[in-house]
Design an enzyme around this catalytic site. Structure first.
Site, PDB file in Angstrom:
ATOM      1  N   HIS A 135       0.251 -13.416  18.948  1.00  0.00           N
ATOM      2  CA  HIS A 135       0.431 -12.964  20.266  1.00  0.00           C
ATOM      3  C   HIS A 135      -0.592 -11.521  20.206  1.00  0.00           C
ATOM      4  O   HIS A 135      -0.256 -10.912  19.336  1.00  0.00           O
ATOM      5  CB  HIS A 135       1.659 -12.576  20.599  1.00  0.00           C
ATOM      6  CG  HIS A 135       2.393 -13.684  20.831  1.00  0.00           C
ATOM      7  ND1 HIS A 135       2.985 -14.028  22.198  1.00  0.00           N
ATOM      8  CD2 HIS A 135       3.129 -14.627  20.171  1.00  0.00           C
ATOM      9  CE1 HIS A 135       3.681 -15.192  22.209  1.00  0.00           C
ATOM     10  NE2 HIS A 135       3.959 -15.293  20.734  1.00  0.00           N
ATOM     11  N   ASP A 161      -2.003 -15.528  27.958  1.00  0.00           N
ATOM     12  CA  ASP A 161      -0.548 -16.091  27.746  1.00  0.00           C
ATOM     13  C   ASP A 161      -0.248 -16.338  29.337  1.00  0.00           C
ATOM     14  O   ASP A 161      -0.340 -15.525  30.149  1.00  0.00           O
ATOM     15  CB  ASP A 161       0.423 -15.241  26.953  1.00  0.00           C
ATOM     16  CG  ASP A 161       1.639 -15.790  26.883  1.00  0.00           C
ATOM     17  OD1 ASP A 161       1.986 -16.110  25.913  1.00  0.00           O
ATOM     18  OD2 ASP A 161       2.397 -16.095  27.883  1.00  0.00           O
ATOM     19  N   ASN A 198       5.562 -15.428  15.823  1.00  0.00           N
ATOM     20  CA  ASN A 198       6.936 -15.949  15.506  1.00  0.00           C
ATOM     21  C   ASN A 198       6.849 -17.270  14.926  1.00  0.00           C
ATOM     22  O   ASN A 198       5.932 -18.027  15.168  1.00  0.00           O
ATOM     23  CB  ASN A 198       7.448 -16.056  17.292  1.00  0.00           C
ATOM     24  CG  ASN A 198       7.732 -14.958  17.957  1.00  0.00           C
ATOM     25  OD1 ASN A 198       8.220 -14.002  17.258  1.00  0.00           O
ATOM     26  ND2 ASN A 198       7.073 -15.277  19.113  1.00  0.00           N
ATOM     27  N   HIS A 231       0.181 -19.543  16.407  1.00  0.00           N
ATOM     28  CA  HIS A 231      -0.751 -18.520  17.316  1.00  0.00           C
ATOM     29  C   HIS A 231      -0.213 -17.091  17.127  1.00  0.00           C
ATOM     30  O   HIS A 231       0.925 -16.979  16.843  1.00  0.00           O
ATOM     31  CB  HIS A 231      -0.237 -18.835  18.905  1.00  0.00           C
ATOM     32  CG  HIS A 231       1.037 -18.745  18.961  1.00  0.00           C
ATOM     33  ND1 HIS A 231       1.815 -20.178  18.895  1.00  0.00           N
ATOM     34  CD2 HIS A 231       2.097 -18.044  19.826  1.00  0.00           C
ATOM     35  CE1 HIS A 231       3.097 -20.035  19.407  1.00  0.00           C
ATOM     36  NE2 HIS A 231       3.341 -18.765  19.962  1.00  0.00           N
ATOM     37  N   HIS A 289      -4.866 -28.148  14.573  1.00  0.00           N
ATOM     38  CA  HIS A 289      -3.523 -27.988  14.809  1.00  0.00           C
ATOM     39  C   HIS A 289      -2.696 -27.705  13.593  1.00  0.00           C
ATOM     40  O   HIS A 289      -2.784 -28.377  12.437  1.00  0.00           O
ATOM     41  CB  HIS A 289      -2.995 -29.433  15.378  1.00  0.00           C
ATOM     42  CG  HIS A 289      -1.292 -29.356  15.210  1.00  0.00           C
ATOM     43  ND1 HIS A 289      -0.768 -28.935  16.648  1.00  0.00           N
ATOM     44  CD2 HIS A 289      -0.247 -29.649  14.791  1.00  0.00           C
ATOM     45  CE1 HIS A 289       0.325 -28.945  16.584  1.00  0.00           C
ATOM     46  NE2 HIS A 289       0.754 -29.371  15.217  1.00  0.00           N
ATOM     47  N   CYS A 335      -3.014 -27.604  21.852  1.00  0.00           N
ATOM     48  CA  CYS A 335      -4.058 -28.872  21.306  1.00  0.00           C
ATOM     49  C   CYS A 335      -4.785 -29.129  22.832  1.00  0.00           C
ATOM     50  O   CYS A 335      -5.926 -29.127  22.807  1.00  0.00           O
ATOM     51  CB  CYS A 335      -3.536 -30.104  20.652  1.00  0.00           C
ATOM     52  SG  CYS A 335      -3.343 -29.723  18.905  1.00  0.00           S
ATOM     53  N   CYS A 384       1.163 -31.603  21.794  1.00  0.00           N
ATOM     54  CA  CYS A 384       0.899 -30.279  21.632  1.00  0.00           C
ATOM     55  C   CYS A 384       0.204 -29.698  22.709  1.00  0.00           C
ATOM     56  O   CYS A 384      -0.945 -30.109  22.986  1.00  0.00           O
ATOM     57  CB  CYS A 384       0.413 -30.353  20.272  1.00  0.00           C
ATOM     58  SG  CYS A 384      -0.061 -28.365  20.149  1.00  0.00           S
TER      59      CYS A 384
HETATM   60  P1  5GP Z   1       6.313 -18.371  21.059  1.00  0.00           P
HETATM   61  O1  5GP Z   1       7.740 -18.347  21.360  1.00  0.00           O
HETATM   62  O2  5GP Z   1       5.888 -19.673  20.463  1.00  0.00           O
HETATM   63  O3  5GP Z   1       5.945 -17.490  19.972  1.00  0.00           O
HETATM   64  O4  5GP Z   1       5.259 -18.163  22.281  1.00  0.00           O
HETATM   65  C1  5GP Z   1       4.747 -19.096  22.959  1.00  0.00           C
HETATM   66  C2  5GP Z   1       3.939 -18.567  24.045  1.00  0.00           C
HETATM   67  O5  5GP Z   1       3.137 -19.658  24.590  1.00  0.00           O
HETATM   68  C3  5GP Z   1       4.781 -17.801  25.169  1.00  0.00           C
HETATM   69  O6  5GP Z   1       4.518 -16.427  25.375  1.00  0.00           O
HETATM   70  C4  5GP Z   1       4.436 -18.517  26.350  1.00  0.00           C
HETATM   71  O7  5GP Z   1       4.389 -17.765  27.657  1.00  0.00           O
HETATM   72  C5  5GP Z   1       3.127 -19.325  26.144  1.00  0.00           C
HETATM   73  N1  5GP Z   1       2.990 -20.641  26.805  1.00  0.00           N
HETATM   74  C6  5GP Z   1       3.556 -21.765  26.856  1.00  0.00           C
HETATM   75  N2  5GP Z   1       2.906 -22.712  27.360  1.00  0.00           N
HETATM   76  C7  5GP Z   1       1.580 -22.025  27.885  1.00  0.00           C
HETATM   77  C8  5GP Z   1       0.557 -22.842  28.671  1.00  0.00           C
HETATM   78  O8  5GP Z   1       0.645 -24.032  29.113  1.00  0.00           O
HETATM   79  N3  5GP Z   1      -0.567 -21.890  28.875  1.00  0.00           N
HETATM   80  C9  5GP Z   1      -0.307 -20.596  28.497  1.00  0.00           C
HETATM   81  N4  5GP Z   1      -1.499 -20.020  28.634  1.00  0.00           N
HETATM   82  N5  5GP Z   1       0.611 -20.219  27.479  1.00  0.00           N
HETATM   83  C10 5GP Z   1       1.673 -20.783  27.312  1.00  0.00           C
HETATM   84 ZN    ZN Z   2      -1.917 -28.449  18.450  1.00  0.00          ZN
END
Ligand code: 5GP
Ligand code: ZN
Length: 118
Positions: A102, A31, A87, A100, A47, A8, A5
């Site tokens: 946003h 992000d 989401n 998470h 988690h 995590c 993950c």
């Molecule tokens: P989801 O589509 O799951 O709601 O959003 C996942 C978010 O995590 C996305 O906006 C993506 O840019 C962000 N994200 C994915 N991997 C990483 C990472 O390794 N570091 C950071 N800071 N953000 C991440």
């Molecule tokens: Zn996790």
């Protein structure tokens, strides 16, 4: 901690992040692919895969995630409001399966909705 993950691994420090806030329960970071001038992710250190996987014992944690969001937004420069998005699952187009919130904002109003190209 769930193996493989990414969030995590961010909490543990194995994967670096631009960290904004941390306490015993929560972790907040920028992000990597911001959709607004302020784009933070508020996550539980524990988690939990998604909002569809919370149990009653997590309600207090969720309250803190949502309740503190305005503090993180304001500290990041979004002082006149922000948007919070969670989401969930396939239908919600969730990409990272570690819960998470946003937090999106900035100085100017956001578009009516935020769309991602991918
Ligand atoms: P989801 O589509 O799951 O709601 O959003 C996942 C978010 O995590 C996305 O906006 C993506 O840019 C962000 N994200 C994915 N991997 C990483 C990472 O390794 N570091 C950071 N800071 N953000 C991440
Ligand atoms: Zn996790």
């Amino acid at each position: 901690m769930a193996q493989d993950c990414i969030f995590c691994k961010i909490v543990s420090g194995e994967v670096p992040s631009d960290t904004v806030y941390e306490d015993e329960e929560l972790f907040v970071f920028k992000d990597i692919n911001p959709q607004a001038s302020v784009h933070l992710l508020v996550i539980p250190k524990k988690h939990i895969s998604s909002l569809a996987d919370v149990t009653e014992e997590d309600y207090g944690l969720l309250g803190r995630m949502m309740g503190m969001a305005h503090l993180f937004a304001a500290k990041a420069g979004s002082t006149n409001g922000f948007r919070s998005i969670v989401n969930t699952g396939k239908v919600g187009r969730q990409d990272v399966f570690h819960l998470h919130v946003h937090v999106l904002g900035g100085e100017a109003p956001l578009p009516p909705m935020i769309y991602r190209n991918s």
